[in-house]
Design a protein around this motif. Sequence first.
Motif, PDB file in Angstrom:
ATOM      1  N   UNK A 238       0.803  -1.237   0.000  1.00 12.13           N
ATOM      2  CA  UNK A 238       0.000   0.000   0.000  1.00 12.13           C
ATOM      3  C   UNK A 238       0.830   1.278   0.000  1.00 12.13           C
ATOM      4  N   UNK A 239       2.106   1.199   0.365  1.00  9.53           N
ATOM      5  CA  UNK A 239       2.966   2.389   0.340  1.00  9.53           C
ATOM      6  C   UNK A 239       3.386   2.777  -1.071  1.00  9.53           C
ATOM      7  N   UNK A 240       3.108   1.914  -2.066  1.00 13.33           N
ATOM      8  CA  UNK A 240       3.589   2.140  -3.429  1.00 13.33           C
ATOM      9  C   UNK A 240       2.498   2.751  -4.302  1.00 13.33           C
ATOM     10  N   UNK A 241       2.781   3.929  -4.841  1.00 15.00           N
ATOM     11  CA  UNK A 241       1.959   4.540  -5.880  1.00 15.00           C
ATOM     12  C   UNK A 241       2.874   4.906  -7.043  1.00 15.00           C
TER      13      UNK A 241
ATOM     14  N   UNK B 204      -2.096   6.954 -13.672  1.00 12.31           N
ATOM     15  CA  UNK B 204      -1.773   6.225 -12.444  1.00 12.31           C
ATOM     16  C   UNK B 204      -1.789   4.730 -12.750  1.00 12.31           C
ATOM     17  N   UNK B 205      -0.639   4.100 -12.602  1.00 10.88           N
ATOM     18  CA  UNK B 205      -0.501   2.675 -12.889  1.00 10.88           C
ATOM     19  C   UNK B 205      -0.729   1.827 -11.645  1.00 10.88           C
ATOM     20  N   UNK B 206      -0.279   2.332 -10.504  1.00 15.17           N
ATOM     21  CA  UNK B 206      -0.500   1.666  -9.221  1.00 15.17           C
ATOM     22  C   UNK B 206      -0.951   2.721  -8.228  1.00 15.17           C
ATOM     23  N   UNK B 207      -2.077   2.487  -7.578  1.00 12.92           N
ATOM     24  CA  UNK B 207      -2.617   3.424  -6.596  1.00 12.92           C
ATOM     25  C   UNK B 207      -2.652   2.738  -5.229  1.00 12.92           C
ATOM     26  N   UNK B 208      -1.739   3.176  -4.350  1.00 14.23           N
ATOM     27  CA  UNK B 208      -1.652   2.610  -3.001  1.00 14.23           C
ATOM     28  C   UNK B 208      -1.598   1.085  -3.035  1.00 14.23           C
ATOM     29  N   UNK B 209      -0.774   0.546  -3.927  1.00 14.53           N
ATOM     30  CA  UNK B 209      -0.551  -0.884  -4.017  1.00 14.53           C
ATOM     31  C   UNK B 209      -1.415  -1.630  -5.007  1.00 14.53           C
ATOM     32  N   UNK B 210      -2.532  -1.023  -5.437  1.00 10.86           N
ATOM     33  CA  UNK B 210      -3.439  -1.692  -6.369  1.00 10.86           C
ATOM     34  C   UNK B 210      -3.101  -1.301  -7.802  1.00 10.86           C
TER      35      UNK B 210
ATOM     36  N   UNK C 120       5.815   7.712  -6.262  1.00 10.53           N
ATOM     37  CA  UNK C 120       5.374   8.891  -5.519  1.00 10.53           C
ATOM     38  C   UNK C 120       5.899   8.839  -4.094  1.00 10.53           C
ATOM     39  N   UNK C 121       6.617   9.866  -3.659  1.00  7.90           N
ATOM     40  CA  UNK C 121       7.009   9.920  -2.246  1.00  7.90           C
ATOM     41  C   UNK C 121       5.758   9.911  -1.382  1.00  7.90           C
ATOM     42  N   UNK C 122       5.720   9.030  -0.424  1.00  6.16           N
ATOM     43  CA  UNK C 122       4.467   8.786   0.277  1.00  6.16           C
ATOM     44  C   UNK C 122       4.359   9.593   1.551  1.00  6.16           C
ATOM     45  N   UNK C 123       3.175  10.215   1.738  1.00  7.03           N
ATOM     46  CA  UNK C 123       2.844  10.857   2.990  1.00  7.03           C
ATOM     47  C   UNK C 123       1.871  10.013   3.770  1.00  7.03           C
TER      48      UNK C 123
END
Length: 464
Positions: free
Chosen positions: A262-265, A289-295, A334-337
Amino acid sequence: MTELELAGRVVELVARLGGADAQAEVTVARGEAALTRFANSAIHQNVAESAVEVRLRLHLGGRTATGVGSTVSADGLRALVERVVAATRFTPPDRGWPGLTPPTEMPAPARWDAATADAGPDERADLVRAFVDAADGLETAGYCRTTSRSVAFANSAGHTAQGRTAEAAMDGIARAGGADGVARHCVDRLAYLDGAVLGRHAAAKARAAVDPVELAPGRYPVVLEPAAVTDLLQNLAWYGFNGKRYAERQSFAEPGTAQLDPAVTLVDDPLGATGLPFDLEGTPTGMVTLVDAGTTTAVAHDRRSAAELGTVSTGHAAPGSATFGPMPGNLRLVPSGRAGAVESVGATVSPTGAVVDADTAALVSRTERGLLVSDLWYTRVLDPKSLVVTGLTRNGLWLIEDGEVTSAVRDLRFTESYPRALAPGGVLEVGRRAVRQPGRYDGVWWEAPSLRLAEWNFTGGASG
């Protein structure tokens, strides 16, 4: 004659020489590229190229052919059209022809900096001098480059588009006692490059990489710096988010499935920097967007792969995409917040010099035992479907113990499935500061922060 006028002239010639049924796509690009190379801490080569490319793709009589020319005189354009018209008689039937892009509203172009496009050798030499001086006596090598393009598109359906790009990049190493340290940066304004900062970073990492120890192969937690993460993005783009490979069931991607942590976008965003607002087929480009919060949410498509799957192009047609497939060329992690990211403000940079930025230092400080990986290279895909990759570390590998870098380590070979390494639970932290890394070709770049992963499979020494 402007690029758009040249493209329109070729479309007119196709209608005259190929007949009313001919369908043409024409791209005209004027490009300027300049490169200043240095080795042994001195500039040894300065080269510049100025060229015009006219690319024609023609569909006639159910067959498709492509030709490229660099002569824009009336005779040169006519010769190109005649050659491509003749080639359609010998190509096999093209049953997957997706048709032409209709007249379409274009997005606003990306940023364009005239100072970067017009930069001369003196400006690049100043950056090289700053890099060399900052290395403080270490042997250095690398390059500084500037590129610009003005591109126009026209087709037989009446669709036109135009745009321009400019880019600057620097890539250099410093060497100490046989150990190398690296620093790279790609920007849309030459003024954003800081040769002194890059030189200091490369030199600090080189000094920290001397006298490496041997470490047994095995599975280790890792902190991957942006240069290393770049290799993940390149292979994910080429093999995973490639619409042709997806259609052929040769990709791991499964849209709608939570495949990554889930940390990966992941987003592809050509207009976020120096990209054109259209692709080789005239389709508008924009953030995908290819991957949104892991999906996994999408793969890249040109018109051909999109038509095969009953969807729409994402604006990823490029030279060779009919053969190799459409793929993202401006991929950003994307750097994750959100979950998985930890604020790095106030982190202490390792006194060894192996860690040169606070963002990476924060990730290192929360690693009990693992490896800090500066760079990956010579990577080769063993299994495209699961994206198992083998390769080597390079330009610095260090042991982390109790949140500190304790020693340099000899380079290791790894064999790892990139999707497995990024799978749910695999990503412990995503840094907060992304760094853009130059690609091999103009207009291609990768942008990522440092990553802390739970496990990476090291299978042997660098010679194994």
